[in-house]
Enzyme design. Structure first.
Site, mmCIF file in Angstrom:
data_model
loop_
_atom_site.group_PDB
_atom_site.id
_atom_site.type_symbol
_atom_site.label_atom_id
_atom_site.label_comp_id
_atom_site.label_asym_id
_atom_site.label_seq_id
_atom_site.Cartn_x
_atom_site.Cartn_y
_atom_site.Cartn_z
ATOM 1 N N HIS A 154 -12.557 17.351 25.202
ATOM 2 C CA HIS A 154 -12.032 18.472 25.977
ATOM 3 C C HIS A 154 -10.562 18.711 25.653
ATOM 4 O O HIS A 154 -9.875 17.875 25.072
ATOM 5 C CB HIS A 154 -12.178 18.186 27.473
ATOM 6 C CG HIS A 154 -11.239 17.123 27.970
ATOM 7 N ND1 HIS A 154 -9.985 17.417 28.479
ATOM 8 C CD2 HIS A 154 -11.353 15.773 28.017
ATOM 9 C CE1 HIS A 154 -9.384 16.290 28.820
ATOM 10 N NE2 HIS A 154 -10.185 15.274 28.561
ATOM 11 N N CYS A 155 -10.089 19.890 26.085
ATOM 12 C CA CYS A 155 -8.647 20.169 26.130
ATOM 13 C C CYS A 155 -8.355 20.670 27.543
ATOM 14 O O CYS A 155 -8.866 20.100 28.507
ATOM 15 C CB CYS A 155 -8.224 21.135 25.030
ATOM 16 S SG CYS A 155 -9.203 22.649 24.915
ATOM 17 N N THR A 156 -7.559 21.691 27.710
ATOM 18 C CA THR A 156 -7.278 22.189 29.055
ATOM 19 C C THR A 156 -8.328 23.201 29.508
ATOM 20 O O THR A 156 -8.961 23.033 30.552
ATOM 21 C CB THR A 156 -5.867 22.813 29.120
ATOM 22 O OG1 THR A 156 -4.900 21.767 28.931
ATOM 23 C CG2 THR A 156 -5.606 23.453 30.477
ATOM 24 N N THR A 162 -10.818 22.482 21.678
ATOM 25 C CA THR A 162 -12.205 22.036 21.826
ATOM 26 C C THR A 162 -13.139 22.919 21.020
ATOM 27 O O THR A 162 -14.129 22.440 20.457
ATOM 28 C CB THR A 162 -12.601 22.051 23.311
ATOM 29 O OG1 THR A 162 -11.739 21.152 24.022
ATOM 30 C CG2 THR A 162 -14.044 21.634 23.518
#
Length: 258
Positions: A154-156, A162
């Site tokens: 994941h990222c934000t 991602t």
């Protein structure tokens, strides 16, 4: 009205999306048609937005997947002190992909430019840095797949970093490019509520929503810019994966295809 093929595709997208109380844009790569007519095994490879603020029920639900690794592409500046419950529940590994070009100062400049096209060009340029500047991070990500880990990465917002990681992983598994782009674009659907909230706040601040939309959403030309650079500079995706990133594609396929 949806055609039968469109309805089938819609149903497959719904099956891949996993609903949580406090986490958004979590999706399973399982089910995609891949190399040799095989399909990606469900429940092994999950992509998403930041899970760090997960509720207790969310954590229990994620634990049911028996994740070996949660891989985090965020930088330290994007993290929150309230994420300790999640951190204590999973093997959460940081593999930051810097987003310095997405600083508040740069965003303000783009918003003040008065041109959505400036925002789109900014994102295209940003995506063209992924295959060049961040090879070590994405190599280590794919090495985790070589090792047959069940993982959430994941990222934000689960859309850019991602999204590119997913494109590499899906390409390694032999998913065709059109399906890779379709998967990428699904972030618009599952981030829609959060994006609408951001746009509503900007509208109240007298900032035109159409100026920020290219930065909040994903568009096919963004990912196509990354893929085109790989084709132009590295001789195509297969060469990039095998020779540049030194990835054992056959091992990854053995791990995740049924």
């Amino acid at each position: 009205m949806l055609s039968s093929s469109d309805a089938q595709a819609q149903g497959m997208q719904d099956d891949r999306h996993i609903s949580f109380e406090a986490i958004r844009n979590i999706r399973d790569l399982g089910g995609y048609l891949a190399a040799g007519g095989r399909r990606i095994v469900p429940g092994r490879l999950l992509r998403g937005a930041n899970p760090g603020m997960a509720s207790a029920a969310d954590i229990d639900k994620l634990k049911s997947y028996r994740l070996d690794v949660v891989l985090d592409f965020r930088t330290e500046a994007e993290k929150h002190s309230a994420e300790t419950a999640f951190a204590s529940s999973f093997n959460w590994i940081a593999e930051p992909v810097m987003v310095g070009n997405l600083s508040q100062e740069v965003m303000l400049t783009l918003l003040q430019s008065g041109s959505p096209e400036n925002g789109r060009q900014f994102m295209i340029d940003f995506y063209r840095t992924f295959p060049v500047r961040y090879q070590p991070q994405f190599r280590r990500f794919l090495k985790l797949a070589e090792q047959n880990n069940t993982m959430l990465y994941h990222c934000t917002a689960g859309k850019d970093r991602t999204g590119f990681a997913s494109a590499l992983l899906m390409a390694a598994l032999g998913v065709d490019r059109a399906a890779i782009i379709d998967n990428y674009l699904e972030s618009n659907r599952y981030n829609a509520t959060a994006n609408a909230q951001v746009l509503a706040k900007l509208f109240k601040a007298e900032l035109a929503p159409e100026l920020i939309a290219p930065l909040l959403t994903v568009e096919a030309p963004y990912m196509e810019a990354s893929l085109a650079l790989i084709d132009e500079e590295y001789g195509g995706m297969d060469q990039y994966l095998r020779q540049v990133l030194d990835i054992d594609v056959e091992r990854i396929r053995h791990n995740y295809l049924e």
